[in-house]
Design a protein around this motif. Structure first.
Motif, PDB file in Angstrom:
ATOM      1  N   ALA A 128       0.819  -1.214   0.000  1.00  0.00           N
ATOM      2  CA  ALA A 128       0.000   0.000   0.000  1.00  0.00           C
ATOM      3  C   ALA A 128       0.853   1.266   0.000  1.00  0.00           C
ATOM      4  N   VAL A 129       2.165   1.119  -0.170  1.00  0.00           N
ATOM      5  CA  VAL A 129       3.071   2.270  -0.192  1.00  0.00           C
ATOM      6  C   VAL A 129       3.774   2.315  -1.548  1.00  0.00           C
ATOM      7  N   HIS A 130       3.664   3.450  -2.224  1.00  0.00           N
ATOM      8  CA  HIS A 130       4.325   3.612  -3.523  1.00  0.00           C
ATOM      9  C   HIS A 130       5.334   4.738  -3.425  1.00  0.00           C
ATOM     10  N   GLY A 131       6.550   4.471  -3.863  1.00  0.00           N
ATOM     11  CA  GLY A 131       7.613   5.464  -3.800  1.00  0.00           C
ATOM     12  C   GLY A 131       7.889   6.105  -5.147  1.00  0.00           C
ATOM     13  N   LEU A 132       8.282   7.379  -5.100  1.00  0.00           N
ATOM     14  CA  LEU A 132       8.742   8.076  -6.291  1.00  0.00           C
ATOM     15  C   LEU A 132      10.127   8.638  -6.017  1.00  0.00           C
ATOM     16  N   VAL A 133      11.087   8.270  -6.844  1.00  0.00           N
ATOM     17  CA  VAL A 133      12.443   8.822  -6.784  1.00  0.00           C
ATOM     18  C   VAL A 133      12.541   9.811  -7.935  1.00  0.00           C
TER      19      VAL A 133
END
Length: 261
Positions: A56-61
């Motif tokens: 349920a956690v989406h990361g953006l770099v």
């Protein structure tokens, strides 16, 4: 200042409950978070994983041309360590498009850095809207009180899980959550321009800044008393007070005339 383990555990429990509750109240599917490779985004995202599960956690770099390669590598490593799915979005072309469209050109490093922060905010909300997510902020109490963040940039978020923690407290929570020690001890930087560091801009180490703010903001100490307790000179103390006062607008919703209501 080291935080007692019991208090750290209580904070983690309270904050994970908070994240889960806010996501549920919003009818969202999870959160999206910008990963910078620094301790704040690492801690906030680790708390979200604890609260919601990694799926349920989406990361953006989101690197720019001045982003440190090591920081971006650390951001991706942190995501893998905690099982966070992530995307890498090169935002320099977007920043350049904004600058190219300016009729007179821009020769202001800080303004360009703030632009990059606002582009990141736009991508966070693009993903949030598309996937029914909340934008997870990464700012801490130290930064909030002195205005050390970009309005409608990294300040443009839905929830702030570490917003109640001073920077030195974030380190203790990070360790308890298993964040990599090299990230915990890394020199803090907003990464908005090459060679920038937080403590150089603030004019004092975070430990001193935190001690001063605890005494001046949370306590009832005068500027002089708070400066003495933090072991900083009068010039630095008054600079921090000036930052605190001038950034008040960042901590409030935009003002509007009341019309007697």
């Amino acid at each position: 200042m080291q935080v007692e383990k019991k208090r750290v555990d209580e904070y983690i429990h309270e904050t994970t409950d908070f994240i889960a509750r806010k996501v549920d109240e919003a009818g969202a599917e999870g959160v999206v978070v910008g990963l910078s490779g620094g301790i704040d985004s690492a801690t906030a995202s680790a708390l979200a994983v604890e609260a919601l599960g990694a799926d349920a956690v989406h990361g953006l770099v989101m690197p720019t041309g001045v982003s440190d390669d090591e920081n971006m590598s650390d951001a991706e490593r942190h995501a893998r360590d905690f099982g966070i799915g992530y995307d890498v979005v090169e935002i320099q072309p977007v920043v350049d498009a904004f600058l190219d469209g300016h009729p007179n050109g821009v020769d202001d490093t800080e303004a360009v850095g703030n632009l990059a922060a606002r582009v990141r905010m736009c991508y966070n909300y693009l993903v949030a809207n598309e996937d029914s997510l909340l934008v997870l902020g990464t700012g801490n109490r130290s930064e909030m009180l002195v205005g050390y963040y970009t309005k409608y940039g990294d300040g443009g978020v839905d929830i702030l899980p570490v917003g109640g923690l001073y920077k030195t407290e974030v380190r203790e929570v990070a360790r308890e959550l298993g964040v990599s020690e090299d990230v915990v001890e890394k020199t803090p930087t907003a990464g908005l321009w090459e060679g920038q560091t937080d403590e150089e801009e603030l004019g004092a180490p975070y430990a001193d800044v935190d001690d001063f703010l605890r005494a001046y903001v949370d306590g009832d100490a005068s500027v002089e008393e708070a400066g003495d307790s933090a072991g900083i000179g009068e010039e630095t103390a008054r600079r921090l007070v000036d930052l605190y006062q001038r950034s008040e607008h960042k901590r409030k919703t935009p003002p509007y005339p009341g019309f007697g209501r």
